[in-house]
Design a protein around this motif. Structure first.
Motif, PDB file in Angstrom:
ATOM      1  N   THR A   1       0.823  -1.226   0.000  1.00  0.00           N
ATOM      2  CA  THR A   1       0.000   0.000   0.000  1.00  0.00           C
ATOM      3  C   THR A   1       0.850   1.266   0.000  1.00  0.00           C
ATOM      4  O   THR A   1       0.361   2.351   0.285  1.00  0.00           O
ATOM      5  CB  THR A   1      -0.913  -0.004   1.233  1.00  0.00           C
ATOM      6  OG1 THR A   1      -0.117  -0.080   2.422  1.00  0.00           O
ATOM      7  CG2 THR A   1      -1.874  -1.182   1.200  1.00  0.00           C
ATOM      8  N   LYS A   2       2.127   1.141  -0.323  1.00  0.00           N
ATOM      9  CA  LYS A   2       3.062   2.244  -0.227  1.00  0.00           C
ATOM     10  C   LYS A   2       2.663   3.436  -1.085  1.00  0.00           C
ATOM     11  O   LYS A   2       2.781   4.595  -0.661  1.00  0.00           O
ATOM     12  CB  LYS A   2       4.456   1.741  -0.625  1.00  0.00           C
ATOM     13  CG  LYS A   2       5.549   2.798  -0.530  1.00  0.00           C
ATOM     14  CD  LYS A   2       6.881   2.189  -0.927  1.00  0.00           C
ATOM     15  CE  LYS A   2       7.999   3.217  -0.886  1.00  0.00           C
ATOM     16  NZ  LYS A   2       9.295   2.636  -1.299  1.00  0.00           N
ATOM     17  N   LYS A   3       2.167   3.196  -2.285  1.00  0.00           N
ATOM     18  CA  LYS A   3       1.859   4.282  -3.209  1.00  0.00           C
ATOM     19  C   LYS A   3       0.404   4.739  -3.174  1.00  0.00           C
ATOM     20  O   LYS A   3      -0.023   5.533  -4.004  1.00  0.00           O
ATOM     21  CB  LYS A   3       2.218   3.863  -4.635  1.00  0.00           C
ATOM     22  CG  LYS A   3       3.723   3.746  -4.885  1.00  0.00           C
ATOM     23  CD  LYS A   3       4.005   3.492  -6.356  1.00  0.00           C
ATOM     24  CE  LYS A   3       5.503   3.444  -6.637  1.00  0.00           C
ATOM     25  NZ  LYS A   3       5.781   3.214  -8.078  1.00  0.00           N
ATOM     26  N   LEU A   4      -0.369   4.244  -2.207  1.00  0.00           N
ATOM     27  CA  LEU A   4      -1.774   4.654  -2.141  1.00  0.00           C
ATOM     28  C   LEU A   4      -1.880   6.089  -1.631  1.00  0.00           C
ATOM     29  O   LEU A   4      -1.213   6.487  -0.678  1.00  0.00           O
ATOM     30  CB  LEU A   4      -2.557   3.721  -1.218  1.00  0.00           C
ATOM     31  CG  LEU A   4      -2.694   2.254  -1.656  1.00  0.00           C
ATOM     32  CD1 LEU A   4      -3.627   1.508  -0.709  1.00  0.00           C
ATOM     33  CD2 LEU A   4      -3.206   2.150  -3.083  1.00  0.00           C
ATOM     34  N   ALA A   5      -2.748   6.846  -2.281  1.00  0.00           N
ATOM     35  CA  ALA A   5      -2.971   8.236  -1.858  1.00  0.00           C
ATOM     36  C   ALA A   5      -3.854   8.277  -0.616  1.00  0.00           C
ATOM     37  O   ALA A   5      -4.437   7.272  -0.201  1.00  0.00           O
ATOM     38  CB  ALA A   5      -3.609   9.015  -3.002  1.00  0.00           C
ATOM     39  N   GLU A   6      -3.950   9.460  -0.044  1.00  0.00           N
ATOM     40  CA  GLU A   6      -4.766   9.648   1.146  1.00  0.00           C
ATOM     41  C   GLU A   6      -6.222   9.296   0.830  1.00  0.00           C
ATOM     42  O   GLU A   6      -6.806   9.767  -0.153  1.00  0.00           O
ATOM     43  CB  GLU A   6      -4.682  11.118   1.615  1.00  0.00           C
ATOM     44  CG  GLU A   6      -5.397  11.385   2.923  1.00  0.00           C
ATOM     45  CD  GLU A   6      -4.708  10.715   4.107  1.00  0.00           C
ATOM     46  OE1 GLU A   6      -5.412  10.403   5.079  1.00  0.00           O
ATOM     47  OE2 GLU A   6      -3.475  10.509   4.044  1.00  0.00           O
ATOM     48  N   GLY A   7      -6.821   8.453   1.668  1.00  0.00           N
ATOM     49  CA  GLY A   7      -8.209   8.054   1.475  1.00  0.00           C
ATOM     50  C   GLY A   7      -8.389   6.823   0.609  1.00  0.00           C
ATOM     51  O   GLY A   7      -9.492   6.253   0.551  1.00  0.00           O
ATOM     52  N   GLU A   8      -7.348   6.360  -0.083  1.00  0.00           N
ATOM     53  CA  GLU A   8      -7.458   5.154  -0.903  1.00  0.00           C
ATOM     54  C   GLU A   8      -7.244   3.918  -0.037  1.00  0.00           C
ATOM     55  O   GLU A   8      -6.366   3.899   0.832  1.00  0.00           O
ATOM     56  CB  GLU A   8      -6.430   5.170  -2.038  1.00  0.00           C
ATOM     57  CG  GLU A   8      -6.721   6.226  -3.102  1.00  0.00           C
ATOM     58  CD  GLU A   8      -5.732   6.173  -4.250  1.00  0.00           C
ATOM     59  OE1 GLU A   8      -6.079   6.628  -5.353  1.00  0.00           O
ATOM     60  OE2 GLU A   8      -4.585   5.685  -4.036  1.00  0.00           O
ATOM     61  N   VAL A   9      -8.034   2.887  -0.277  1.00  0.00           N
ATOM     62  CA  VAL A   9      -7.974   1.646   0.499  1.00  0.00           C
ATOM     63  C   VAL A   9      -7.859   0.470  -0.468  1.00  0.00           C
ATOM     64  O   VAL A   9      -8.639   0.353  -1.421  1.00  0.00           O
ATOM     65  CB  VAL A   9      -9.223   1.484   1.395  1.00  0.00           C
ATOM     66  CG1 VAL A   9      -9.149   0.167   2.168  1.00  0.00           C
ATOM     67  CG2 VAL A   9      -9.357   2.655   2.345  1.00  0.00           C
ATOM     68  N   LEU A  10      -6.874  -0.395  -0.208  1.00  0.00           N
ATOM     69  CA  LEU A  10      -6.654  -1.565  -1.052  1.00  0.00           C
ATOM     70  C   LEU A  10      -7.725  -2.619  -0.767  1.00  0.00           C
ATOM     71  O   LEU A  10      -7.956  -3.006   0.372  1.00  0.00           O
ATOM     72  CB  LEU A  10      -5.265  -2.158  -0.788  1.00  0.00           C
ATOM     73  CG  LEU A  10      -4.910  -3.423  -1.589  1.00  0.00           C
ATOM     74  CD1 LEU A  10      -4.747  -3.086  -3.065  1.00  0.00           C
ATOM     75  CD2 LEU A  10      -3.633  -4.070  -1.037  1.00  0.00           C
ATOM     76  N   TYR A  11      -8.360  -3.087  -1.809  1.00  0.00           N
ATOM     77  CA  TYR A  11      -9.381  -4.136  -1.701  1.00  0.00           C
ATOM     78  C   TYR A  11      -8.691  -5.497  -1.661  1.00  0.00           C
ATOM     79  O   TYR A  11      -7.939  -5.853  -2.567  1.00  0.00           O
ATOM     80  CB  TYR A  11     -10.319  -4.040  -2.903  1.00  0.00           C
ATOM     81  CG  TYR A  11     -11.263  -5.201  -3.086  1.00  0.00           C
ATOM     82  CD1 TYR A  11     -12.286  -5.470  -2.173  1.00  0.00           C
ATOM     83  CD2 TYR A  11     -11.162  -6.034  -4.212  1.00  0.00           C
ATOM     84  CE1 TYR A  11     -13.161  -6.520  -2.369  1.00  0.00           C
ATOM     85  CE2 TYR A  11     -12.032  -7.081  -4.413  1.00  0.00           C
ATOM     86  CZ  TYR A  11     -13.040  -7.329  -3.490  1.00  0.00           C
ATOM     87  OH  TYR A  11     -13.913  -8.369  -3.686  1.00  0.00           O
TER      88      TYR A  11
END
Length: 775
Positions: free
Chosen positions: A26-36
């Motif tokens: 999840t390193k590159k996920l932006a603020e508010g993004e959640v990995l499914y």
């Protein structure tokens, strides 16, 4: 040097992949993004008495089964090695080098909760449920964050299915004149039945039925979109009265029936050579280039659109199909024009122009293959065939086929340095005549428009097995292939005569036959006069039901009619009867095979097969001919074992016996296979399989102890193997490689006891390279 560099690259790539295991997903996920990360729970509850069938259950669960990254068992379980996500989170500073190349090849964009859109998916579920009559579905979802990493989350779904609506009264509404008469006359065939569950799909089928009915009764321009359904749910709770109505604004030409006017058939040569000419046959105008390449009566037999008849889409389709089945045309086109008629005339008129372009009359084919057998023989095979596709100007196919094969021994386990010089070869010629109709009395002919062909075939084959024997075989047969419905196929062979004759045998072969009298009888010179019948039911996959079901049964009888004739002629001997000085075989043989394909997802399915057979020699024979006996193993059977390397029963020959494969046949066969097929990438597919089976003898043979079929200990005598394979599908051909791993042999191994009795895993591996799927 190049090889060393390649190894270094591989080692570096492996090291980079191992290092990536510690990377965050999840390193590159932006603020508010959640990995499914998949579905936690999918709870589908139904009202009392409601049971969702296969298609209904799939329609409701499929929208919720959205796969996460790297699914192992979608949508619930992910692979513990999400390589695509690991690589995606690398820091790429330069767009070059090995690391960037790996990134481009392996990186997978993360699937986010926002990509899944659970609210929208529940709406899709609601619509799917309504299609089956389940109105008022209650559905909800819950996002469950990962306790260790809040940027990861699963989704749980809860769906409550109420009782379905039922069909009430069914009425045809708004239809007039001839259309209404047709519908009322066929009302008993209506697919909407009062008291059954409401279904949009049943209404679509009824729309198709009505459209087909009208188009087969003159309404050429009518379309299914002109029909609508009006539902009334006010009369009774959870009951829908249905009006099958004609829409407003339907074009006038769609409401008028038509008769057939002029019919013109144009026969075109591919190169437009010849002199133009024409003829009229049964009111059909035929234009062609001299000389006429097909008999007029053959054309008339294929033409079902006749001037003056009421138009029928079924007849139009039969005409095109019949012309195509002749096998002499590359393609056919139909052009329809409407003629101006007086408004007071009830029927309009349609003129038909049919263009049929001849195919090339001569077809040649060359087939090359390489075979590898369990007796260490390897070599190429070649088949050359040439076919005249219009021999007597009636679509008759005359084909000549030449086949040859050459094999040499590649692995002499006894250490013979000259084993590569030991060779075998096979030569054969086959002549076949195929007619696009059944040559039977008229009262046996069917009026249904399905494929029909009559086949005549004669052939001779010479087989040389170096150091063993030389054999010549003659074959002649007549057979009929036809259909009785869209799913049922029949093949009847009223007469097939085979004759095998051993020209020469070696001392080694004679010794083997002396030690195996039952096998020796199956190799003796003999006639095989037989007849057979094959019944095939094939329910192909459709968009509505993607699961295919295939069932084939074959019954063969040999020598019985000839034996009866000789018995009536006064020869009452139970055995020893001959024809032309040679013994003929007498036996019955039955086989049955069931294949089921069950689709799991868009890119995966489960394929299963079960087959069995039994053959019984009697009267004039003690054993079936060797060519009719059952064997097992190989690329299309139990893939953990090579062909003819197991059976019958628990009987086993030493692996260094060159003639072992000769006696590993039987009178009974049982086999089962299950295979998970899935897409890997592009045209590359994979499979994981489990195969089981064996062959047995009906009678006890002291030379093959343990070969007789017995219920006691039967499970221990069933060979079991598993494995995995790759399939490369390039459209017109599938190249398949399967690596089989034996789990259990039907014979005892002194080095290892118990059910899993394979002493050395790596020594038991079997690799098969083949063309096409195994079943």
């Amino acid at each position: 040097m190049k090889s060393l560099i390649n190894r270094i690259y591989i080692l570096v790539a492996a090291a980079l992949l191992l290092l990536s295991a510690s990377c965050s997903q999840t390193k590159k996920l932006a603020e508010g993004e959640v990995l499914y990360t998949g579905v936690k729970k999918m709870k589908i509850e139904t009202a009392e008495g409601v049971k969702l069938e296969g298609a209904q259950s799939s329609a409701i669960s499929s929208p919720l089964s959205y796969p996460p990254n790297n699914p192992l068992y979608a949508p619930y379980v992910r692979s513990p090695f999400p390589v695509g996500l690991w690589v995606y989170n690398w820091n790429i500073k330069k767009e070059k080098g090995l690391k960037y190349w790996l990134y481009k090849k392996l990186a997978k964009k993360p699937v986010l909760i926002s990509d899944v859109q659970p609210e929208l998916r529940l709406k899709v579920v609601d619509n799917a449920a309504k299609d089956y009559g389940y109105f008022g579905v209650e559905a909800s979802y819950e996002i469950i964050p990962n306790k260790r990493n809040p940027k990861k989350a699963k989704i749980s779904y809860h769906v409550n299915i109420p009782k379905p609506y039922m069909f009430g009264d069914i009425a045809f509404w708004g239809w007039k004149g001839r259309m209404d008469s047709l519908l009322q006359r066929t009302k008993q065939r209506c697919l909407l039945i009062k008291g059954t569950e409401y279904s949009v799909y049943a209404m679509e089928d009824e729309r198709a039925r009505i459209t087909q009915l009208l188009r087969n009764n003159g309404y050429y321009y009518f379309q299914s979109d002109y029909i609508e359904f009006l539902a009334d749910t006010t009369r009774e709770k959870r009951v829908a009265d249905i009006r099958v109505a004609l829409k407003h604004g339907v074009p006038a030409i769609a409401l008028q029936p038509y008769k057939i006017g002029k019919v013109e058939l144009v026969l075109e040569e591919p190169d437009q050579s010849g002199t133009p000419d024409s003829l009229s046959y049964k009111e059909i105008n035929v234009k062609y280039m001299k000389p006429l390449g097909v008999k007029p009566k053959v054309l008339a037999r294929s033409m079902h659109l006749l001037p003056g008849n009421t138009y029928s889409f079924r007849r139009q389709n039969r005409t095109q199909t019949s012309l195509a089945r002749l096998g002499i045309f590359k393609y056919t086109n139909v052009d329809v024009t409407r003629t101006d008629t007086a408004k007071t005339e009830e029927f309009g008129k349609l003129n038909f122009g049919i263009n049929a372009v001849y195919d090339l009359p001569i077809e040649t084919e060359i087939e090359l293959d390489v075979s590898s057998k369990s007796n260490n023989l390897l070599g190429p095979g070649l088949i050359f065939s040439i076919t005249n596709k219009n021999l007597f100007r009636g679509g008759e196919n005359l084909s000549f086929k030449l086949n040859g094969a050459y094999e040499w021994e590649v692995g002499d386990k006894q250490g013979n340095s000259k084993s590569g010089l030991i060779n075998s070869y096979e030569l054969g010629v086959n002549v076949a005549l195929s007619l696009p109709r059944l040559l039977v009395p008229n009262f046996l002919k069917s009026t249904k428009d399905f494929t029909e062909r009559t086949h005549f075939q004669v052939g001779v084959d010479f087989l040389n097995r170096h150091t063993f024997f030389r054999m010549i075989s003659f074959t002649g047969a007549t057979s009929y292939d036809f259909q009785s419905s869209y799913r049922v196929y029949h093949s009847v062979t009223p007469l097939k005569i085979s004759y095998t004759h051993l020209l020469r045998t070696s001392s080694e072969f004679d010794e083997t036959m002396e030690n195996n009298p039952a096998i020796a009888m199956s190799f003796k010179n003999q006639f095989i006069p037989s007849m057979s019948y094959t019944y095939t039911y094939d329910r192909g996959a459709t968009s509505r039901n993607p699961n295919r079901f295939y069932w084939q049964n074959m019954l063969m009888s040999a020598g019985n009619i000839l034996s009866a004739i000789q018995y009536l002629s006064g020869n009452h001997k139970g055995e020893g009867k001959t024809i032309f000085g040679n013994t003929y075989s007498q036996f019955l043989k039955v086989t049955s095979e069931v294949i089921v394909y069950r689709k799991l997802t868009e890119n995966s399915l489960i394929a299963t097969r079960f087959m069995g057979g039994i053959g019984y020699a009697y009267g004039n024979s003690e054993v079936m001919p060797y060519s009719e006996q059952f064997y097992i193993g190989g690329a299309n059977s139990i893939r953990a074992f090579t062909i003819r390397s197991i059976g019958p029963g628990s009987y086993h020959q030493k692996s260094d016996n060159k003639t072992a494969y000769l006696d590993q046949t039987g009178d009974i066969k049982l086999e089962g296979n299950i295979e998970l097929r899935f897409k890997i990438a592009g045209d590359l597919n994979g499979a994981v399989f489990l195969d089981a089976g064996n062959v047995w003898l009906l009678r006890n043979d002291s030379k093959r102890p343990g070969g007789e079929f017995k219920l006691s200990g039967l499970l221990k005598e069933i060979a079991l193997g598993t494995g995995f394979g790759l399939r490369y599908d390039i459209g017109f051909i599938v190249i398949r490689g399967d690596l089989g791993v034996p789990l259990h042999t039907p014979y005892k191994n002194p080095d290892k006891h118990g059910y899993y009795n394979i002493p050395k895993f790596w020594n038991g591996l079997a690799f098969h390279l083949a063309i096409g799927y195994p079943f």
